[in-house]
Write a protein that holds these residues in place. Structure first.
Motif, mmCIF file in Angstrom:
data_model
loop_
_atom_site.group_PDB
_atom_site.id
_atom_site.type_symbol
_atom_site.label_atom_id
_atom_site.label_comp_id
_atom_site.label_asym_id
_atom_site.label_seq_id
_atom_site.Cartn_x
_atom_site.Cartn_y
_atom_site.Cartn_z
ATOM 1 N N ILE A 39 -66.202 -7.896 -4.222
ATOM 2 C CA ILE A 39 -65.995 -9.010 -5.157
ATOM 3 C C ILE A 39 -67.311 -9.530 -5.729
ATOM 4 O O ILE A 39 -67.294 -10.438 -6.572
ATOM 5 C CB ILE A 39 -65.198 -10.160 -4.517
ATOM 6 N N SER A 40 -68.428 -8.945 -5.299
ATOM 7 C CA SER A 40 -69.699 -9.296 -5.947
ATOM 8 C C SER A 40 -69.956 -8.429 -7.175
ATOM 9 O O SER A 40 -70.947 -8.632 -7.883
ATOM 10 C CB SER A 40 -70.859 -9.152 -4.958
ATOM 11 N N PRO A 93 -70.108 -7.270 -10.823
ATOM 12 C CA PRO A 93 -70.063 -8.035 -12.077
ATOM 13 C C PRO A 93 -68.704 -7.912 -12.751
ATOM 14 O O PRO A 93 -68.152 -6.823 -12.870
ATOM 15 C CB PRO A 93 -71.166 -7.370 -12.920
ATOM 16 N N ASP A 139 -66.224 -12.064 -10.783
ATOM 17 C CA ASP A 139 -66.449 -13.465 -10.455
ATOM 18 C C ASP A 139 -65.229 -14.270 -10.898
ATOM 19 O O ASP A 139 -64.674 -14.046 -11.959
ATOM 20 C CB ASP A 139 -67.698 -13.988 -11.159
ATOM 21 N N SER A 189 -62.985 -18.289 -10.246
ATOM 22 C CA SER A 189 -63.156 -19.684 -9.872
ATOM 23 C C SER A 189 -63.013 -19.819 -8.360
ATOM 24 O O SER A 189 -63.019 -18.835 -7.624
ATOM 25 C CB SER A 189 -62.125 -20.543 -10.605
#
Length: 327
Positions: A145-146, A148, A151, A153
């Motif tokens: 999930i890092s 690009p 991302d 909320s």
């Protein structure tokens, strides 16, 4: 690209699509935009450019590019997953000028929910597909999930998901959701602790995975993707394993995997996730809230659909079995 019968806005969209696809495929004819049925968010079309075929997702004219209509957000997650172990359509082009749109590769296959859709695949194929996509969901949740584009909320957690769907349930008249208040109270009394957040699809089930024979070729319909508790996706997916969850709507399919078998395929030897019964009950509450909302809109004349009158037995069953699961 013919514009006969199109509104001014559709004609402008067709022109923009034609210009961009002509750049990608110089010298080949670009076909007409053809509406794809079945979509519930944004505008969805198919179009050809020579031998290539694409699906176009566009923001409806006059609507804001937020929530389910934020097509560029959908394109972002598809681009982030390109080349990953999660099969997704490739993004071929996008246009950020409002109303925004993007083109993704047309993925051949069928997205059929065995217990709800007619005609369904042969039982053996349905079983194999459900076990197959359980492993796809595992790979989706293993995504970094890092990366690009992934991302999001604030991550979705159990408490936030319960609060959100409780508001939806409370908007449904009490007579349409018998036992709903008790179910909400029992869920609120036992909210599980958090586990590390993962990439979530938001509506993961066979109806949103294109398959060819027994193989999953593309996970589609990413309108509500997010980052959060993996058990949210998993509890929803398991809901579709048993036709008895859908009285008067579902059909029996011999040999479908049980929830336990699907969990086993998802875990693939890893440690069991805690508090899964709570999330199984949450999934049923969410389905009851969605169906109650749709039935209310029909009865109030906001969206006439007589088929909604088939929903009450399933709403009752969802609430009853959710309470049973909680013990």
């Amino acid at each position: 690209m013919s514009t006969a019968g199109m509104s001014t806005q559709e004609t402008e969209l067709a022109d923009r699509v034609r210009d961009r696809l002509s750049e990608l495929h110089p010298g080949v004819p670009v076909g007409e935009l053809r509406t794809l049925p079945g979509g519930h968010s944004g505008l969805t079309y198919s179009v050809t450019a020579g031998d290539a075929k694409y699906v176009i997702k566009a923001v409806p004219t006059g609507q804001r590019a937020v929530g389910r209509n934020d097509v560029l957000r959908q394109a972002r997650v598809l681009s982030a997953l390109a080349g990953s172990p999660v099969p997704v359509p490739g993004v071929a082009a996008l246009d950020t000028v409002q109303p925004a749109w993007f083109a993704m590769d047309f993925a051949a296959g069928e997205a059929v929910e065995p217990v709800l859709d007619e005609p369904g695949p042969p039982p053996a194929t349905a079983r194999a597909r459900m076990l197959e996509i359980a492993s796809v969901l595992r790979r989706l949740h293993d995504s970094d999930i890092s990366t690009p584009g992934l991302d999001a909320s604030e991550p979705l957690d159990a408490a936030g998901e319960l609060d959100r769907w409780s508001r939806t349930m409370h908007a449904v008249p009490e007579e349409l959701r018998p036992g709903g208040e008790e179910l909400l109270a029992r869920l609120a009394q036992a909210v599980p602790g958090d586990v590390p957040p993962v990439l979530l699809h938001g509506d993961f089930r066979l109806g949103n995975v294109l398959c060819v024979e027994e193989r999953a070729v593309a996970v589609v319909d990413w309108e509500i993707w997010s980052v959060g508790d993996p058990r949210i996706d998993l509890g929803w997916f398991l809901l579709f394993a048993d036709h008895r969850n859908f009285p008067q709507l579902g059909r029996a399919v011999p040999g479908l995997p049980t929830e336990a078998e699907l969990l086993g395929a998802y875990l693939d030897g890893r440690s069991a996730l805690p508090a899964m019964d709570w999330f199984r009950a949450l999934g049923r509450m969410k389905m009851a809230a969605i169906m109650g909302h749709n039935l209310r809109r029909h009865r109030e004349g906001k969206h006439h659909d007589p088929d909604q009158e088939r929903l009450p037995p399933t709403i009752v069953a969802m609430i009853r079995t959710a309470r049973d699961i909680l013990g």
